[in-house]
Design an enzyme around this catalytic site. Structure first.
Site, PDB file in Angstrom:
ATOM      1  N   ASP A 263       2.280  -2.274   5.603  1.00 31.28           N
ATOM      2  CA  ASP A 263       3.304  -1.771   4.690  1.00 31.28           C
ATOM      3  C   ASP A 263       3.481  -0.278   4.982  1.00 31.28           C
ATOM      4  OD1 ASP A 263       5.191  -1.538   2.706  1.00 31.28           O
ATOM      5  OD2 ASP A 263       4.094  -2.730   1.262  1.00 31.28           O
TER       6      ASP A 263
HETATM    7  C1  NOJ Z   1       7.104  -0.860   0.664  1.00 28.67           C
HETATM    8  C2  NOJ Z   1       7.131  -2.221   0.053  1.00 28.67           C
HETATM    9  O1  NOJ Z   1       5.888  -2.513  -0.544  1.00 28.67           O
HETATM   10  C3  NOJ Z   1       7.478  -3.327   1.024  1.00 28.67           C
HETATM   11  O2  NOJ Z   1       7.642  -4.524   0.319  1.00 28.67           O
HETATM   12  C4  NOJ Z   1       8.715  -2.967   1.794  1.00 28.67           C
HETATM   13  O3  NOJ Z   1       9.067  -4.032   2.647  1.00 28.67           O
HETATM   14  C5  NOJ Z   1       8.465  -1.691   2.549  1.00 28.67           C
HETATM   15  N1  NOJ Z   1       8.174  -0.625   1.619  1.00 28.67           N
HETATM   16  C6  NOJ Z   1       9.643  -1.308   3.421  1.00 28.67           C
HETATM   17  O4  NOJ Z   1      10.713  -0.955   2.654  1.00 28.67           O
END
Ligand code: NOJ
Length: 738
Positions: A263
């Site tokens: 993430d």
């Molecule tokens: C953080 C989020 O937790 C995740 O779900 C997302 O895909 C990413 N950022 C990218 O935007």
């Protein structure tokens, strides 16, 4: 490209190039128009890490994507195209109901079709990968991201995960419009302590396996090309660097062969977790755990080459990761055509086209849950009706993750009513601001802060009261703002803003026929609303065509059939709450025991206000006692459990029959009920149908005391009903009777 071609390519790539493939950067480093979906302050990357990075997130638009891809390819030593990724969660330009609402449809096929449409629009606009579906199990309504899940049940979530993955990817990246799906967040992200986003997760392995893993597994077995590691720790180790979780569970046990992505900044965040001393160690831990792509930490770009040269990381490990990434690019056909579906004319033909809008309206209708109805709904149309509340004229009907959508494309409830409403005598009043004073919310591209003076607020309230007095019926459109749910939106209180509670209080003093249309991204504490309203229609954040769908339901054009995918708690003190809890040694039976020493609260009931699987209709259904084809099952055998369901009301309607099973005694305690199947039946007034579920030994398996997934002989209860609180049951034995 052939398999051999991919191997040849890997052979000639320099170590720097390989590591580049494992680095993902925000599109903002390539083009200022990119959506930024995580913390970016202070992030600096060396020019080389930008020119060699293998994928980009947050960039969209055919022209932009093509330009960035073209310039990149011109400079890339082996002309390996970039992957463009984005959070396409519940629609791209045509926005569907939020995932939690889609869960309420109990119709995975419908969600699969929403995903298909989203993939078409997104692929035509240049994208290759979506960070969806989020298959995290959710039991705590304080956590704002519950809106992005399909709810509290592993089985239901699993069915939705499969359908959404297949919807995005088609059959093995069907052309045109191929898009890869990413199951996230592996694992347990939906269980942060006290509902606070990014907080510690404390799950026993038993709970993880019993409740949390099945939906990820379902999405992965449906073919998801990517999995995203979660931010949280598991047993004290961040998922991103968790060797056991990634290598043993994800790769070996579940058999995931695709690309594992971190993430946003999560590799670097292992330092803040207190798991790694510095960026170099963070890179080492993540690569050892098998994370293929570093999303926005930059630690791979900074340290992996050195780690290999120092002999701390074997180059074969890098090769394995890069091969997975190259395979994904190849499966998407990017080596043959780096802009496969990207087509400006096609994009503008598809965006918000009639067909997509109609499907958005259908999806919204099927996601609404009628929580209460004292017979006041549907509206007959001839009564003087006042529509009051901040949601009456609002275009904010799309969830906070709809960052590719535009609220300007959303039809307001007022507009939909004026176009479709049969009632000539309608009044409209905003009544109150959406948010309490001082509330300042931030989305990905917008802020929500209102500045009404006390005088303006008083005037609004007075107009609403006057309208309520003149009307025979009042429909109040109330709820949380769209930016109150989503990422980083945890709330300790789960009620609608106070200013709207005051509005409801005052309006209900002036008119006793109040109907509440409730917007939210999470279950709320609505005890107060239940007292004041004669009917409550839960509409979540229903998307571009949500308003028209609401009008369809209010005036009886469509009979609501949604069921709660997540319980509405009695109050916040009950959360986390879920129907599939364990029995306890001192269970409390409401109304039946006066014993002090029971598992109960002194001040509130144990039961939620509205349980999982609950939802009313404009008609009524009778459900017969459960009938079993046999009372005994042998391993390898099958029992049919059935009920007769009959529409005993006066309009056509759809009921969702739910099959639950309870294993009465086992080597590891089993939940009081577990959903094992569901079936939607549409019936005309007076029509009856037999609904059958087949139960095999497979449905009875669980992780036993032997550490194996298997069934155990003994007695089982089978429930079939229209919510998780059903008591309609029968018993059977697996194996020999003692
Ligand atoms: C953080 C989020 O937790 C995740 O779900 C997302 O895909 C990413 N950022 C990218 O935007």
């Amino acid at each position: 490209m052939t398999k051999e071609g991919l191997h040849d390519l890997l052979e000639v790539m320099s170590l720097e190039e390989k590591v580049g493939q494992m680095n993902q950067l925000s599109g903002s480093f390539f083009n200022p128009s990119a959506s930024v979906t995580g913390p970016i302050e202070g992030k600096k990357f060396a020019r080389e890490s930008i020119s060699l990075c293998g994928s980009v997130l947050g960039l969209m638009g055919t022209k932009t994507v093509k330009k960035v891809q073209k310039e990149y390819l011109e400079n890339h030593p082996h002309k390996i195209p970039l992957l463009f990724m984005m959070d396409v969660i519940n629609g791209y330009k045509t926005i569907f109901p939020i995932p939690l609402a889609q869960g309420a449809s109990f119709a995975p096929k419908l969600a699969g079709h929403c995903a298909r449409i989203a993939a078409k629009e997104a692929a035509a606009d240049g994208l290759h990968v979506t960070f969806s579906p989020m298959t995290d199990l959710v039991w705590d309504a304080r956590w704002g991201r519950v809106m992005e899940s399909t709810g509290e049940d592993p089985y239901l979530n699993g069915r939705f995960a499969e359908a959404m993955v297949k919807g995005y990817q088609g059959n093995g990246f069907d052309r045109p419009y191929a898009m890869a799906a990413c199951v996230k967040h592996f694992a347990g992200y939906g269980a942060p302590e006290a509902g606070r986003d990014y907080n510690t997760v404390e799950l026993s392995q038993h709970t993880l396996r019993q409740f949390y893993l099945p939906a990820y597994e379902a999405g992965i077995h449906a073919g998801a090309a990517l999995t995203m590691a979660s931010f949280n720790t598991l047993e004290g180790i961040p998922a991103t660097g968790n060797l056991w979780l990634m290598r043993e569970v994800l790769r070996k046990e579940i058999g995931f062969e695709g690309v594992l992505i971190s993430d946003w900044s999560a590799i670097e965040e292992m330092i803040s977790h207190g798991y790694c001393a510095d960026r170099k160690e963070a890179a080492l831990r993540a690569v050892m755990a098998g994370v293929d792509i570093d999303m926005m930490s930059g630690v791979y770009a900074e340290h992996l080459v050195r780690l290999v040269r120092e002999g701390q990381v074997a180059e074969t490990l890098i090769d394995e990761a890069v091969m997975r990434i190259l395979k994904l690019k190849n499966n998407l056909g990017l080596f043959e055509n780096p802009y496969p579906d990207s087509d400006e004319n096609e994009a503008s033909r598809l965006f918000l086209c009639q067909e997509h809008r109609e499907f958005a309206r259908k999806a919204a209708r099927e996601s609404f849950v009628l929580l209460k109805n004292d017979g006041i709904l549907p509206l007959a149309g001839e009564k003087k009706t006042a529509f009051i509340g901040p949601y009456v004229g609002s275009q904010n009907l799309i969830g906070s993750w709809s960052l590719t959508g535009d609220v300007k494309d959303v039809t307001t409830l007022k507009k939909a009513l004026l176009e479709q409403g049969p009632n000539q005598d309608m009044a409209f009043a905003q009544g109150s601001p959406m948010l309490d004073e001082m509330m300042d919310l931030e989305g990905f591209h917008e802020r929500q802060k209102e500045n009404f003076t006390p005088g303006e607020q008083e005037k609004m309230l007075k107009e609403a009261i006057d309208a309520a007095k003149r009307a025979e019926v009042v429909v109040m459109a109330l709820g949380e703002d769209r930016l109150q749910s989503g990422e980083a939106t945890s709330n300790a209180n789960i009620q609608i803003p106070k200013v709207q509670q005051v509005l409801l209080e005052e309006v209900s003093k002036s008119n006793e026929n109040v109907i509440v249309v409730l917007f939210s991204g999470r279950p709320l504490d609505i005890r107060n609303i239940v007292q004041k309203a004669k009917a409550i229609l839960q509409v979540w954040l229903p998307g571009t065509e949500g308003a028209r769908a609401i009008v369809d339901v209010l005036f009886g054009e469509y009979n609501p059939s949604g069921k709660l995918p997540m319980a509405f708690p009695y109050c916040v003190g009950q959360v986390p709450i879920h129907y599939n809890s364990y029995p306890t040694g001192r269970p409390h039976i409401p109304g039946k025991d006066k014993d002090r020493f029971r598992s109960k609260y002194l001040d509130i009931p144990n039961e939620p206000l509205f349980p999982f699987g609950y939802g009313l209709s404009y008609t009524c259904f009778s459900i017969s006692p459960v009938m079993l084809s046999k009372k005994d099952m042998i391993k390898g055998g099958c029992i049919e459990a059935s009920v007769m369901v009959k529409n005993i009301g006066s309009v056509k309607g759809t009921e969702t029959l739910q099959l639950y099973i309870h294993d009465l005694a086992a080597s590891v305690v089993r939940p009081v009920k577990e959903l094992k199947g569901f079936c939607k039946v549409e019936l005309k007034p007076g029509e009856a149908r037999k609904v059958c579920f087949s139960i095999t030994e497979k449905e009875l398996r669980f992780l036993t005391g032997n550490g194996r997934v298997e069934s155990e002989e003994g007695e089982f209860e089978v429930y079939i009903g229209n919510s998780s609180s059903t008591d309609n049951k029968a018993r059977f034995m697996l194996g020999c009777r003692r």
